[in-house]
Write a protein that holds these residues in place. Structure first.
Motif, PDB file in Angstrom:
ATOM      1  N   THR A   1      40.726  34.128  49.996  1.00  0.00           N
ATOM      2  CA  THR A   1      39.271  34.210  49.858  1.00  0.00           C
ATOM      3  C   THR A   1      38.597  33.010  50.527  1.00  0.00           C
ATOM      4  OG1 THR A   1      39.715  33.424  47.618  1.00  0.00           O
ATOM      5  CG2 THR A   1      38.972  35.690  47.865  1.00  0.00           C
TER       6      THR A   1
ATOM      7  N   ILE B   1      42.412  42.351  51.490  1.00  0.00           N
ATOM      8  CA  ILE B   1      41.104  41.734  51.666  1.00  0.00           C
ATOM      9  C   ILE B   1      40.734  41.473  53.130  1.00  0.00           C
ATOM     10  CG2 ILE B   1      42.050  39.439  51.105  1.00  0.00           C
ATOM     11  CD1 ILE B   1      39.313  38.700  50.040  1.00  0.00           C
TER      12      ILE B   1
ATOM     13  N   PHE C   1      41.768  38.210  43.359  1.00  0.00           N
ATOM     14  CA  PHE C   1      40.551  38.820  43.898  1.00  0.00           C
ATOM     15  C   PHE C   1      40.632  40.347  43.840  1.00  0.00           C
ATOM     16  CE2 PHE C   1      38.307  40.826  47.385  1.00  0.00           C
ATOM     17  CZ  PHE C   1      37.022  40.330  47.214  1.00  0.00           C
ATOM     18  N   ASN C   2      41.666  40.895  44.477  1.00  0.00           N
ATOM     19  CA  ASN C   2      41.776  42.349  44.619  1.00  0.00           C
ATOM     20  C   ASN C   2      41.682  43.085  43.291  1.00  0.00           C
ATOM     21  OD1 ASN C   2      42.216  41.909  47.300  1.00  0.00           O
ATOM     22  ND2 ASN C   2      44.438  42.071  47.159  1.00  0.00           N
TER      23      ASN C   2
ATOM     24  N   TRP D   1      38.081  43.030  42.192  1.00  0.00           N
ATOM     25  CA  TRP D   1      37.164  43.661  43.125  1.00  0.00           C
ATOM     26  C   TRP D   1      37.358  45.176  43.179  1.00  0.00           C
ATOM     27  CZ3 TRP D   1      32.987  41.576  44.978  1.00  0.00           C
ATOM     28  CH2 TRP D   1      32.350  42.168  46.069  1.00  0.00           C
TER      29      TRP D   1
ATOM     30  N   PHE E   1      34.244  47.512  43.656  1.00  0.00           N
ATOM     31  CA  PHE E   1      33.544  46.696  44.648  1.00  0.00           C
ATOM     32  C   PHE E   1      32.238  46.109  44.131  1.00  0.00           C
ATOM     33  CE2 PHE E   1      35.441  49.405  48.352  1.00  0.00           C
ATOM     34  CZ  PHE E   1      36.714  49.074  47.915  1.00  0.00           C
ATOM     35  N   ARG E   2      31.924  46.261  42.846  1.00  0.00           N
ATOM     36  CA  ARG E   2      30.697  45.645  42.331  1.00  0.00           C
ATOM     37  C   ARG E   2      30.915  45.139  40.907  1.00  0.00           C
ATOM     38  NH1 ARG E   2      30.084  51.083  43.130  1.00  0.00           N
ATOM     39  NH2 ARG E   2      30.083  52.228  41.163  1.00  0.00           N
TER      40      ARG E   2
ATOM     41  N   TYR F   1      33.320  37.518  37.245  1.00  0.00           N
ATOM     42  CA  TYR F   1      33.557  36.619  38.373  1.00  0.00           C
ATOM     43  C   TYR F   1      34.623  35.579  38.043  1.00  0.00           C
ATOM     44  CZ  TYR F   1      29.308  38.289  40.740  1.00  0.00           C
ATOM     45  OH  TYR F   1      28.369  39.042  41.359  1.00  0.00           O
TER      46      TYR F   1
ATOM     47  N   VAL G   1      36.279  35.613  43.554  1.00  0.00           N
ATOM     48  CA  VAL G   1      35.274  36.672  43.628  1.00  0.00           C
ATOM     49  C   VAL G   1      33.888  36.062  43.857  1.00  0.00           C
ATOM     50  CG1 VAL G   1      34.219  38.583  42.379  1.00  0.00           C
ATOM     51  CG2 VAL G   1      36.647  38.107  42.093  1.00  0.00           C
TER      52      VAL G   1
ATOM     53  N   VAL H   1      31.393  36.850  46.842  1.00  0.00           N
ATOM     54  CA  VAL H   1      30.074  37.447  46.613  1.00  0.00           C
ATOM     55  C   VAL H   1      28.988  36.594  47.257  1.00  0.00           C
ATOM     56  CG1 VAL H   1      28.349  37.979  44.846  1.00  0.00           C
ATOM     57  CG2 VAL H   1      30.717  38.671  44.513  1.00  0.00           C
TER      58      VAL H   1
ATOM     59  N   ARG I   1      28.028  39.118  49.977  1.00  0.00           N
ATOM     60  CA  ARG I   1      27.048  39.946  49.316  1.00  0.00           C
ATOM     61  C   ARG I   1      25.663  39.331  49.471  1.00  0.00           C
ATOM     62  NH1 ARG I   1      28.399  43.805  45.534  1.00  0.00           N
ATOM     63  NH2 ARG I   1      29.698  44.592  47.173  1.00  0.00           N
TER      64      ARG I   1
END
Lengths: 283, 324
Positions: free
Chosen positions: A126, A218, B259-260, B263, B268-269, B275, B279, B283, B287
């Motif tokens: 990330t 990702i 993360f995955n 997410w 995806f939201r 969080y 993430v 975002v 985002r």
């Protein structure tokens, strides 16, 4: 003598208990996988019911044909195959050379190189994705497989180097030395003696590299914007969001996505458990 | 694995290699250009792809870098503003605390189960052990996106097999319970997915360590009347401690950047309640298009992980030195 008899008895009892618990562990660990496969063969009415049906009968292939005929499936399978193929091939060739260097030579900077190889794997994805995305955008590599391939190399390659190093160390250098005494050049010895002996290691390593690249999400998700350019994992992840949850086809799609990995493992099953630890740990 | 020939102590090591040199066998001799040529391609790829992005990540964490700057390809230097903003935000500290708690729980559970399974593996018969190993490898190889889809299906509020089972067993009444309505149960599911996926690697690696413990040592302790607990803590564990260090630090690093699972699991939201640092950084960047702020969060993540990474890298380098 009595002592050793007691110990043996205790050991047999232990084995029985361990076997029993082991089978329970196996069942629990594999249940999600079983449930995925079972669901993928069930007709819709057997999926959406309150009392679960534990065995898919009657069974059907409808879910699979539904999944395969979803938009972009074939494109994305092809993309995954290209990305994984190129990444694995490049990593093996480049990684084998570097593995030779750190396994067979002592040189100034060797330790620093090892630190880089291992340290690179510690960088969170990330954290990397922000600059990589922006820089790939500048180089016009966003939404292209080449951008993903280059990105994947940064984590597959270090892993490959380290794992292959473990396998090279397992081959006694005396074999190459003997060939060199007989007039072989050093690289001739690597090619003719070491390479054939290391083939099982190359196979095992390529499978781990394959799994890593095939499973990645990702980077592909961010770098590949348009649907026809995406890889299979991204396709699968967007399955629910695109059309509501359709469990049967989703489980069929999930089964298909994990299929290549399972086939590869089935082919070389015996090496796998050892190989998994060969790179990570040799104590 | 032939450990014997390289049981050389550090003092014996130069002796060995100089003897090799005498014999005119250049296997591990410091030898000019070849090793450098061999590592060159790897270095080119790693430095070429990573060095500049990492430098750049650090730089834009000091810049205001939004969509306009992305298009203009130039951020405006704002010094420590991003960091000040981030550290002054109560939300950030909640997320840091949550991430640490999540990591502790996940690593703890992973190590606990993996160690127990490894201890079982040592004691199993050959056939059952083979079956368990194959099963573990299968789980290990399952793509994370696949795992997430399957777990989503198992915890589905309506037709999920988990709600049915727990209700039938009279543990709790979970008819139509949506696990993700409440972040606590939501994180329980996410933890299950992460730990389930992490157990195989940890268990197999620890098992590999256990199986290298000389059986005579264990037997001697047993004959002397040591309990299983004592044998583990006094004999087995000290010998495989390096492996525990490696597996634990790898797990910390992996779980800290989860993360995955969040997410994709939350389509995806994810709501801000879900969080974690990874993430959050994502975002903010993609985002909200605050790349500078996202970069600052990422830098903090890397810094927080440096200590753990250091322990891990040092252990790995030690192993490679002992091997060579």
């Amino acid at each position: 003598m009595r002592g050793s008899f007691d110990v043996r008895n205790r050991r047999n009892r232990q084995r029985l208990v361990a076997n029993a618990i082991g089978l329970v562990v196996l069942a629990v660990m594999l249940f999600p996988v079983y449930w995925m496969i079972a669901t993928s063969f069930k007709p819709g009415r057997d999926i959406l019911r309150f009392d679960p049906k534990w065995w898919p009968s009657p069974w059907t292939l409808d879910n699979f044909s539904d999944a395969i005929h979803r938009p972009y499936f074939t494109d994305n399978v092809k993309n995954s195959a290209i990305v994984v193929g190129v990444v694995v091939a490049l990593s093996l060739v480049i990684g084998f050379l570097a593995a030779l260097a750190i396994a067979r030579f002592r040189f100034y900077g060797r330790r620093a190189f090892i630190v880089v190889i291992i340290g690179v794997q510690m960088i969170p994805a990330t954290a990397l994705i922000i600059p990589l995305y922006v820089l790939l955008a500048r180089a016009n590599q966003v939404d292209r497989l080449s951008g993903v391939i280059v990105t994947y190399l940064t984590f597959v390659l270090p892993f490959t180097v380290w794992t292959l190093r473990g396998f090279v160390m397992g081959i006694p250098p005396e074999l190459e030395e003997a060939a060199m005494v007989d007039g072989c050049t050093r690289f001739g010895a690597f090619l003719r003696i070491l390479l054939p002996l290391i083939v099982p290691g190359l196979v095992a390593t390529s499978i781990f590299a394959f799994v890593q690249a095939w499973n990645e999400f990702i980077f592909a998700y961010v770098i590949l914007a348009s649907q026809e350019n995406q890889t299979l994992t991204v396709w699968l992840a967007s399955f629910t969001t695109s059309r509501g949850t359709d469990w049967g086809p989703l489980m069929a799609a999930a089964t298909l996505t994990s299929l290549p990995v399972v086939i590869f493992f089935a082919l070389v099953q015996r090496r796998v458990a050892f190989g998994l630890t060969a790179g990570a740990v040799r104590g | 694995m032939s450990a014997a020939p390289r049981a050389a102590t550090p003092a014996a090591e130069p002796l060995l290699s100089s003897r090799r040199r005498e014999r005119g066998l250049p296997a591990r001799v410091a030898a000019g250009a070849p090793p450098y040529l061999l590592v060159l391609p790897t270095l080119v790829v790693l430095v070429g792809v990573l060095a500049y992005p990492l430098y750049w990540l650090g730089r834009i964490s000091f810049e205001h870098y939004g969509l306009a700057e992305l298009i203009a390809r130039k951020g405006t230097w704002t010094g420590l503003d991003n960091y000040r903003h981030m550290l002054g935000d109560a939300e950030f500290w909640r997320i840091v605390a949550r991430t640490i708690a999540f990591t502790v729980v996940n690593v703890g559970l992973t190590m606990l189960f993996a160690t127990l399974i490894a201890l079982l593996l040592v004691r199993m018969g050959t056939i059952v052990r083979g079956a368990v190993l194959v099963g573990l490898v299968w789980v290990w190889a399952t793509p994370v996106t696949v795992a997430i889809a399957v777990w989503q299906w198992m915890v589905d509020f309506e037709f999920g097999v988990l709600n049915w089972t727990l209700t039938k067993l009279h543990v709790v009444d979970l008819i139509h319970y949506n696990w993700f309505d409440n972040p606590w149960t939501g994180f329980a599911v996410i933890t299950a997915v992460v730990v389930w996926g992490a157990i195989p690697f940890a268990a197999i690696t620890i098992y590999a360590g256990f199986s290298q413990v000389p059986q005579e040592l264990v037997e001697a302790a047993e004959v002397d009347g040591a309990s299983a607990w004592e044998v583990f803590w006094r004999v087995t564990f000290p010998l495989v401690k390096p492996i525990f260090v490696i597996v634990t630090s790898l797990s910390i690093i992996w779980d800290f950047q989860v993360f995955n699972q969040i997410w994709i699991m939350l389509e995806f939201r994810p709501s801000p309640d879900y969080y974690l640092l990874g993430v959050y950084s994502f975002v903010e960047s993609f985002r909200v298009s605050q790349y500078g702020l996202g970069a600052a969060i990422a830098v903090v993540m890397v810094v927080l992980m440096l200590g753990v990474s250091f322990v891990y890298v040092r252990q790995m380098v030690r192993i490679s030195e002992a091997d060579a």
